[in-house]
Design a protein around this motif. Structure first.
Motif, PDB file in Angstrom:
ATOM      1  N   LYS A   1     -41.993  11.556   8.342  1.00 59.55           N
ATOM      2  CA  LYS A   1     -42.912  10.559   8.906  1.00 59.55           C
ATOM      3  C   LYS A   1     -42.489  10.157  10.312  1.00 59.55           C
ATOM      4  O   LYS A   1     -43.318   9.812  11.134  1.00 59.55           O
ATOM      5  CB  LYS A   1     -42.938   9.308   8.016  1.00 59.55           C
ATOM      6  CG  LYS A   1     -43.750   9.502   6.748  1.00 59.55           C
ATOM      7  CD  LYS A   1     -44.073   8.152   6.122  1.00 59.55           C
ATOM      8  CE  LYS A   1     -45.182   8.230   5.103  1.00 59.55           C
ATOM      9  NZ  LYS A   1     -44.895   9.089   3.968  1.00 59.55           N
ATOM     10  N   SER A   2     -41.182  10.194  10.554  1.00 60.50           N
ATOM     11  CA  SER A   2     -40.723   9.747  11.864  1.00 60.50           C
ATOM     12  C   SER A   2     -39.699  10.718  12.435  1.00 60.50           C
ATOM     13  O   SER A   2     -39.093  11.507  11.710  1.00 60.50           O
ATOM     14  CB  SER A   2     -40.121   8.341  11.760  1.00 60.50           C
ATOM     15  OG  SER A   2     -39.010   8.372  10.890  1.00 60.50           O
ATOM     16  N   ALA A   3     -39.545  10.660  13.723  1.00 60.47           N
ATOM     17  CA  ALA A   3     -38.609  11.550  14.401  1.00 60.47           C
ATOM     18  C   ALA A   3     -37.838  10.752  15.439  1.00 60.47           C
ATOM     19  O   ALA A   3     -38.273   9.695  15.896  1.00 60.47           O
ATOM     20  CB  ALA A   3     -39.355  12.688  15.068  1.00 60.47           C
ATOM     21  N   LEU A   4     -36.690  11.280  15.793  1.00 57.54           N
ATOM     22  CA  LEU A   4     -35.817  10.624  16.761  1.00 57.54           C
ATOM     23  C   LEU A   4     -35.922  11.332  18.100  1.00 57.54           C
ATOM     24  O   LEU A   4     -35.934  12.562  18.170  1.00 57.54           O
ATOM     25  CB  LEU A   4     -34.359  10.703  16.294  1.00 57.54           C
ATOM     26  CG  LEU A   4     -34.042  10.228  14.881  1.00 57.54           C
ATOM     27  CD1 LEU A   4     -32.675  10.733  14.448  1.00 57.54           C
ATOM     28  CD2 LEU A   4     -34.091   8.712  14.827  1.00 57.54           C
ATOM     29  N   LYS A   5     -36.000  10.539  19.138  1.00 55.39           N
ATOM     30  CA  LYS A   5     -36.006  11.072  20.497  1.00 55.39           C
ATOM     31  C   LYS A   5     -34.863  10.372  21.208  1.00 55.39           C
ATOM     32  O   LYS A   5     -34.872   9.154  21.322  1.00 55.39           O
ATOM     33  CB  LYS A   5     -37.361  10.742  21.144  1.00 55.39           C
ATOM     34  CG  LYS A   5     -37.649  11.480  22.411  1.00 55.39           C
ATOM     35  CD  LYS A   5     -38.446  12.742  22.166  1.00 55.39           C
ATOM     36  CE  LYS A   5     -38.460  13.558  23.454  1.00 55.39           C
ATOM     37  NZ  LYS A   5     -38.720  14.949  23.276  1.00 55.39           N
ATOM     38  N   CYS A   6     -33.882  11.130  21.639  1.00 58.03           N
ATOM     39  CA  CYS A   6     -32.691  10.538  22.248  1.00 58.03           C
ATOM     40  C   CYS A   6     -32.691  10.807  23.747  1.00 58.03           C
ATOM     41  O   CYS A   6     -33.123  11.870  24.198  1.00 58.03           O
ATOM     42  CB  CYS A   6     -31.442  11.132  21.587  1.00 58.03           C
ATOM     43  SG  CYS A   6     -29.903  10.618  22.354  1.00 58.03           S
ATOM     44  N   ASP A   7     -32.189   9.832  24.511  1.00 55.55           N
ATOM     45  CA  ASP A   7     -32.229   9.967  25.969  1.00 55.55           C
ATOM     46  C   ASP A   7     -30.873  10.368  26.559  1.00 55.55           C
ATOM     47  O   ASP A   7     -30.651  10.228  27.758  1.00 55.55           O
ATOM     48  CB  ASP A   7     -32.724   8.663  26.605  1.00 55.55           C
ATOM     49  CG  ASP A   7     -31.752   7.504  26.405  1.00 55.55           C
ATOM     50  OD1 ASP A   7     -30.728   7.682  25.695  1.00 55.55           O
ATOM     51  OD2 ASP A   7     -32.013   6.421  26.948  1.00 55.55           O
ATOM     52  N   CYS A   8     -29.940  10.857  25.724  1.00 59.16           N
ATOM     53  CA  CYS A   8     -28.654  11.278  26.292  1.00 59.16           C
ATOM     54  C   CYS A   8     -28.859  12.556  27.108  1.00 59.16           C
ATOM     55  O   CYS A   8     -29.886  13.215  27.008  1.00 59.16           O
ATOM     56  CB  CYS A   8     -27.587  11.465  25.208  1.00 59.16           C
ATOM     57  SG  CYS A   8     -27.583  13.108  24.451  1.00 59.16           S
ATOM     58  N   SER A   9     -27.858  12.904  27.890  1.00 58.45           N
ATOM     59  CA  SER A   9     -28.032  14.027  28.822  1.00 58.45           C
ATOM     60  C   SER A   9     -28.238  15.347  28.081  1.00 58.45           C
ATOM     61  O   SER A   9     -28.959  16.227  28.564  1.00 58.45           O
ATOM     62  CB  SER A   9     -26.813  14.116  29.745  1.00 58.45           C
ATOM     63  OG  SER A   9     -25.625  14.236  28.979  1.00 58.45           O
TER      64      SER A   9
ATOM     65  N   ARG B   1     -36.878   5.761  19.276  1.00 62.83           N
ATOM     66  CA  ARG B   1     -36.065   6.050  20.470  1.00 62.83           C
ATOM     67  C   ARG B   1     -34.592   5.787  20.170  1.00 62.83           C
ATOM     68  O   ARG B   1     -34.252   4.740  19.636  1.00 62.83           O
ATOM     69  CB  ARG B   1     -36.496   5.162  21.637  1.00 62.83           C
ATOM     70  CG  ARG B   1     -37.934   5.378  22.044  1.00 62.83           C
ATOM     71  CD  ARG B   1     -38.013   6.329  23.224  1.00 62.83           C
ATOM     72  NE  ARG B   1     -39.350   6.920  23.275  1.00 62.83           N
ATOM     73  CZ  ARG B   1     -39.660   7.998  23.974  1.00 62.83           C
ATOM     74  NH1 ARG B   1     -38.730   8.616  24.685  1.00 62.83           N
ATOM     75  NH2 ARG B   1     -40.875   8.476  23.977  1.00 62.83           N
ATOM     76  N   VAL B   2     -33.756   6.724  20.498  1.00 62.29           N
ATOM     77  CA  VAL B   2     -32.313   6.548  20.376  1.00 62.29           C
ATOM     78  C   VAL B   2     -31.750   6.520  21.788  1.00 62.29           C
ATOM     79  O   VAL B   2     -32.056   7.397  22.600  1.00 62.29           O
ATOM     80  CB  VAL B   2     -31.679   7.718  19.578  1.00 62.29           C
ATOM     81  CG1 VAL B   2     -30.168   7.525  19.455  1.00 62.29           C
ATOM     82  CG2 VAL B   2     -32.319   7.832  18.198  1.00 62.29           C
TER      83      VAL B   2
END
Ligand code: ZN
Length: 120
Positions: free
Chosen positions: A22-30, A110-111
């Protein structure tokens, strides 16, 4: 909960996860930015590596806690051990072969990996 099959591009690495998807993670690390990673978080008890252990390469950087796995033949990122939740895997949504939902229908969490501590 459903079982989803996942694989890398060349098919060496095969795995399964149990998920509601149902949900997913989007991470902003390099690293995640460069991989353009969209990940599904699953507890280790909901993850099974079926085949390809010998073809799995591991990349570690910074604090070297997370283990980022990819296929050493085709180079595809398949899944990783999470740093913030070490008993969980982050799984590449696009490696799931029988996903029954489009990526833009997933609730995106958002991670902020870029805000985590960094090694000196
Ligand atoms: Zn492969």
């Amino acid at each position: 909960m459903k079982t989803y099959q996942g694989s890398c591009h060349c098919g060496e690495i095969q795995f399964e996860i149990d998920s509601e998807l149902k949900s997913a993670l989007k991470c902003d690390c390099s690293l995640c930015r460069k991989k353009n990673a969209l990940m599904v978080g699953v507890h280790e008890s909901q993850f099974r590596l079926i085949s390809g252990a010998d073809s799995l390469a591991t990349y570690q950087w910074n604090m070297k806690i997370a283990k980022h796995h990819f296929c050493k033949i085709c180079g595809i990122y398949t899944f990783h051990r999470r740093r913030s939740k070490p008993d969980e895997y982050g799984v590449n949504f696009f490696c799931l072969d029988n996903a029954d939902i489009e990526p833009d229908q997933l609730q995106t969490e958002r991670v902020h990996g870029s805000k985590l501590s960094v090694a000196d």
